[in-house]
Design a protein around this motif. Structure first.
Motif, PDB file in Angstrom:
ATOM      1  N   ASN A 103      13.479   7.778   8.749  1.00 21.43           N
ATOM      2  CA  ASN A 103      12.209   8.353   8.312  1.00 21.43           C
ATOM      3  C   ASN A 103      11.183   7.271   7.976  1.00 21.43           C
ATOM      4  N   VAL A 104      11.635   6.232   7.277  1.00 24.42           N
ATOM      5  CA  VAL A 104      10.713   5.163   6.891  1.00 24.42           C
ATOM      6  C   VAL A 104      10.184   4.442   8.129  1.00 24.42           C
ATOM      7  N   ILE A 105      11.053   4.135   9.053  1.00 20.99           N
ATOM      8  CA  ILE A 105      10.624   3.436  10.273  1.00 20.99           C
ATOM      9  C   ILE A 105       9.646   4.285  11.073  1.00 20.99           C
ATOM     10  N   ALA A 106       9.935   5.562  11.208  1.00 28.22           N
ATOM     11  CA  ALA A 106       9.069   6.443  11.998  1.00 28.22           C
ATOM     12  C   ALA A 106       7.678   6.592  11.384  1.00 28.22           C
ATOM     13  N   SER A 107       7.580   6.468  10.071  1.00 27.95           N
ATOM     14  CA  SER A 107       6.303   6.705   9.393  1.00 27.95           C
ATOM     15  C   SER A 107       5.575   5.422   9.006  1.00 27.95           C
ATOM     16  N   SER A 108       6.085   4.259   9.415  1.00 26.32           N
ATOM     17  CA  SER A 108       5.525   2.990   8.939  1.00 26.32           C
ATOM     18  C   SER A 108       4.972   2.112  10.055  1.00 26.32           C
ATOM     19  N   LYS A 109       4.616   2.701  11.163  1.00 24.80           N
ATOM     20  CA  LYS A 109       4.177   1.920  12.317  1.00 24.80           C
ATOM     21  C   LYS A 109       2.851   1.190  12.080  1.00 24.80           C
ATOM     22  N   ALA A 110       2.085   1.620  11.081  1.00 21.86           N
ATOM     23  CA  ALA A 110       0.804   0.972  10.804  1.00 21.86           C
ATOM     24  C   ALA A 110       0.952  -0.253   9.917  1.00 21.86           C
ATOM     25  N   PHE A 111       2.183  -0.557   9.500  1.00 24.01           N
ATOM     26  CA  PHE A 111       2.411  -1.634   8.543  1.00 24.01           C
ATOM     27  C   PHE A 111       3.291  -2.727   9.140  1.00 24.01           C
ATOM     28  N   ASP A 112       3.287  -3.880   8.475  1.00 28.29           N
ATOM     29  CA  ASP A 112       4.130  -5.002   8.897  1.00 28.29           C
ATOM     30  C   ASP A 112       5.517  -4.950   8.269  1.00 28.29           C
ATOM     31  N   LEU A 137       0.836  -1.196   0.000  1.00 26.56           N
ATOM     32  CA  LEU A 137       0.000   0.000   0.000  1.00 26.56           C
ATOM     33  C   LEU A 137       0.874   1.250   0.000  1.00 26.56           C
ATOM     34  N   ASN A 138       0.245   2.360  -0.279  1.00 20.41           N
ATOM     35  CA  ASN A 138       0.933   3.641  -0.175  1.00 20.41           C
ATOM     36  C   ASN A 138       0.975   4.110   1.278  1.00 20.41           C
ATOM     37  N   ALA A 139       1.857   5.054   1.548  1.00 19.30           N
ATOM     38  CA  ALA A 139       2.057   5.531   2.920  1.00 19.30           C
ATOM     39  C   ALA A 139       0.797   6.170   3.489  1.00 19.30           C
ATOM     40  N   TRP A 140      -0.039   6.721   2.632  1.00 17.62           N
ATOM     41  CA  TRP A 140      -1.248   7.412   3.098  1.00 17.62           C
ATOM     42  C   TRP A 140      -2.446   6.456   3.219  1.00 17.62           C
ATOM     43  N   GLU A 141      -2.236   5.156   3.016  1.00 16.30           N
ATOM     44  CA  GLU A 141      -3.343   4.204   3.064  1.00 16.30           C
ATOM     45  C   GLU A 141      -3.340   3.391   4.363  1.00 16.30           C
ATOM     46  N   THR A 142      -3.080   4.059   5.466  1.00 14.13           N
ATOM     47  CA  THR A 142      -3.037   3.361   6.754  1.00 14.13           C
ATOM     48  C   THR A 142      -4.414   2.841   7.166  1.00 14.13           C
ATOM     49  N   GLU A 143      -5.470   3.565   6.849  1.00 14.35           N
ATOM     50  CA  GLU A 143      -6.807   3.099   7.204  1.00 14.35           C
ATOM     51  C   GLU A 143      -7.164   1.836   6.426  1.00 14.35           C
ATOM     52  N   ASP A 177       5.309  16.635   1.508  1.00 12.96           N
ATOM     53  CA  ASP A 177       4.058  16.002   1.938  1.00 12.96           C
ATOM     54  C   ASP A 177       4.285  15.205   3.218  1.00 12.96           C
ATOM     55  N   ALA A 178       3.230  15.049   3.985  1.00 12.31           N
ATOM     56  CA  ALA A 178       3.337  14.301   5.244  1.00 12.31           C
ATOM     57  C   ALA A 178       3.572  12.814   4.994  1.00 12.31           C
ATOM     58  N   ASP A 179       2.919  12.291   3.954  1.00  8.59           N
ATOM     59  CA  ASP A 179       3.058  10.871   3.617  1.00  8.59           C
ATOM     60  C   ASP A 179       3.744  10.759   2.268  1.00  8.59           C
ATOM     61  N   LEU A 180       4.929  10.176   2.258  1.00  4.22           N
ATOM     62  CA  LEU A 180       5.773  10.177   1.069  1.00  4.22           C
ATOM     63  C   LEU A 180       5.938   8.777   0.480  1.00  4.22           C
ATOM     64  N   VAL A 222       4.357  -1.171   3.159  1.00  6.80           N
ATOM     65  CA  VAL A 222       4.265   0.186   2.643  1.00  6.80           C
ATOM     66  C   VAL A 222       5.328   0.386   1.563  1.00  6.80           C
ATOM     67  N   TYR A 223       4.917   1.027   0.488  1.00  5.52           N
ATOM     68  CA  TYR A 223       5.828   1.293  -0.629  1.00  5.52           C
ATOM     69  C   TYR A 223       6.753   2.456  -0.301  1.00  5.52           C
ATOM     70  N   LYS A 224       8.057   2.246  -0.491  1.00  4.07           N
ATOM     71  CA  LYS A 224       9.041   3.310  -0.353  1.00  4.07           C
ATOM     72  C   LYS A 224      10.138   3.113  -1.401  1.00  4.07           C
ATOM     73  N   ASP A 225      10.378   4.142  -2.206  1.00  2.00           N
ATOM     74  CA  ASP A 225      11.457   4.066  -3.189  1.00  2.00           C
ATOM     75  C   ASP A 225      12.793   4.218  -2.466  1.00  2.00           C
ATOM     76  N   LEU A 226      13.652   3.250  -2.678  1.00  6.50           N
ATOM     77  CA  LEU A 226      14.968   3.249  -2.057  1.00  6.50           C
ATOM     78  C   LEU A 226      15.895   4.280  -2.680  1.00  6.50           C
ATOM     79  N   SER A 227      15.629   4.613  -3.939  1.00  9.71           N
ATOM     80  CA  SER A 227      16.639   5.283  -4.755  1.00  9.71           C
ATOM     81  C   SER A 227      16.310   6.698  -5.196  1.00  9.71           C
ATOM     82  N   SER A 228      15.121   7.187  -4.866  1.00 11.56           N
ATOM     83  CA  SER A 228      14.773   8.525  -5.346  1.00 11.56           C
ATOM     84  C   SER A 228      14.080   9.339  -4.276  1.00 11.56           C
ATOM     85  N   THR A 229      14.011  10.635  -4.536  1.00  8.05           N
ATOM     86  CA  THR A 229      13.094  11.525  -3.845  1.00  8.05           C
ATOM     87  C   THR A 229      12.237  12.165  -4.920  1.00  8.05           C
ATOM     88  N   ARG A 230      11.081  12.697  -4.561  1.00  9.77           N
ATOM     89  CA  ARG A 230      10.102  13.144  -5.555  1.00  9.77           C
ATOM     90  C   ARG A 230       9.799  14.635  -5.390  1.00  9.77           C
TER      91      ARG A 230
END
Length: 358
Positions: A114-123, A23-29, A63-66, A45-53
């Protein structure tokens, strides 16, 4: 994963069918609803290892959810990967995707934190774009920092190794998109040793008429990805590309069953980046073949078989259009059309899943 609308009915149906969902970072619900429908499902949760947007930043604020680990506006300038003239690399074909220096220790730690801090809703986390060549997304041009493919691969190994313990401590599983690993001997295992699993985005079928046959970097190397991970208790996701036509579906599905175990999963996609609605469910997915009785073995040149308690799987990995090979079965089986068969004639780049009474 493209934020298409998801009904409660779809959640109820698909949560029971799927073992993993990205899922995307903003799809926690949505992650919570899937877990409620099936507590065993694993959400990533999807996170690109190699880029910023750059498109995920407005008026100097990210954005809050990246979809990345580091925001474009907050990124340290030294974390961007530069070309021969000092220019920043933008992914070819993906506007607003700016390549980062995965070998930079500061980027590595910021990305993981950053990824760990924002991914608590995911496995877990799907790390997209674990690359293998120095000119990926900018063909023919390599960055001075990593002028060779080996230098680029070493940078990725560094990032995966240096961030591994952070994800373990956080209780987040990590699966990286390792598409193209088959072209680089040893690359799959080299990356996966620092991960919980790997994802091959382009597995065996690249379209209805473009089916990967056997050669040194072909069919068996992609099956070995699953075999190697199963032996280590690691996750493997594989994704064939086809429209759902019988030949590519059966070739990929049967090939998968030759090596799959409890840590593996497969789902096809009909077009590049076609991550909208779930892939159509096939009746074959519900066939119960029972436990495998053996590892797959060769019965003719590039023709393989695996017997299960309640069925047999056969694949011919010779080139498309090559003559069928006839394989004698161990007793009466039922083919995909419901007919009783005692032999299977399997042409090049085709497969068959046969059931037997049990």
């Amino acid at each position: 994963m493209n934020s298409t609308p998801v009904s409660d009915a779809m959640i109820k149906t698909e949560a029971k069918r799927r073992s993993h969902v990205v899922l995307n970072a903003w799809e926690t619900e949505l992650a919570k609803k899937l877990k409620a429908a099936n507590p065993k499902i694993q959400t990533f949760v999807y996170k690109d290892l190699s880029s910023t947007r750059s498109y995920a930043c407005s008026d100097g604020v990210d954005d809050a959810d990246l979809p990345t680990g580091v925001g474009y506006c907050e990124a340290d300038p030294s974390w961007f990967l530069n070309g021969p003239r000092g220019e920043r690399f933008e992914y070819s074909g993906y506007s607003g995707h700016w390549q980062m220096d995965v070998g930079n220790p500061g980027y590595q730690q910021a990305w993981a934190d950053n990824v760990i801090a924002s991914s608590k809703a995911f496995d877990g986390v799907l790390m997209d774009n674990a690359l293998f060549t120095c000119d990926t997304y900018h063909e023919g041009v390599c960055p001075p920092a990593y002028p060779t493919d080996e230098a680029m691969r070493s940078a990725y190994v560094s990032m995966l190794a240096n961030t591994r313990q952070k994800f373990v401590d956080a209780g987040l599983k990590t699966v990286a998109n390792l598409s193209g690993a088959r072209l680089h001997e040893g690359a799959w295992d080299r990356y996966v040793q620092h991960l919980d699993g790997g994802f091959d985005e382009w597995w065996l079928t690249f379209g209805d008429r473009d089916l990967l046959s056997e050669y040194p970097q072909g069919w068996s190397r992609q099956l070995a990805e699953i075999s190697a991970n199963e032996a280590k208790g690691k996750i493997t996701w594989v994704q064939p590309h086809h429209s759902g036509a019988d030949q590519p579906f059966r070739y990929a599905h049967a090939s998968y069953l030759l090596v799959a175990g409890e840590h593996s999963a497969i789902t096809p996609v009909s077009r590049t980046d076609g991550y909208g609605d779930p892939a159509p469910w096939r009746a074959e997915y519900d066939w119960n073949l029972g436990a495998p009785l053996e590892k797959h073995h060769q019965v003719a040149t590039n023709v393989y078989e695996r017997e299960f308690r309640c069925g047999t799987v056969i694949v011919n990995a010779n080139k498309t259009g090559s003559a069928p090979r006839v394989v004698r079965l161990n007793g009466r089986h039922i083919d995909e059309k419901g007919a009783s068969v005692y032999f299977a004639a399997v042409a090049g780049t085709t497969g068959t899943v046969l059931r037997k009474p049990c």
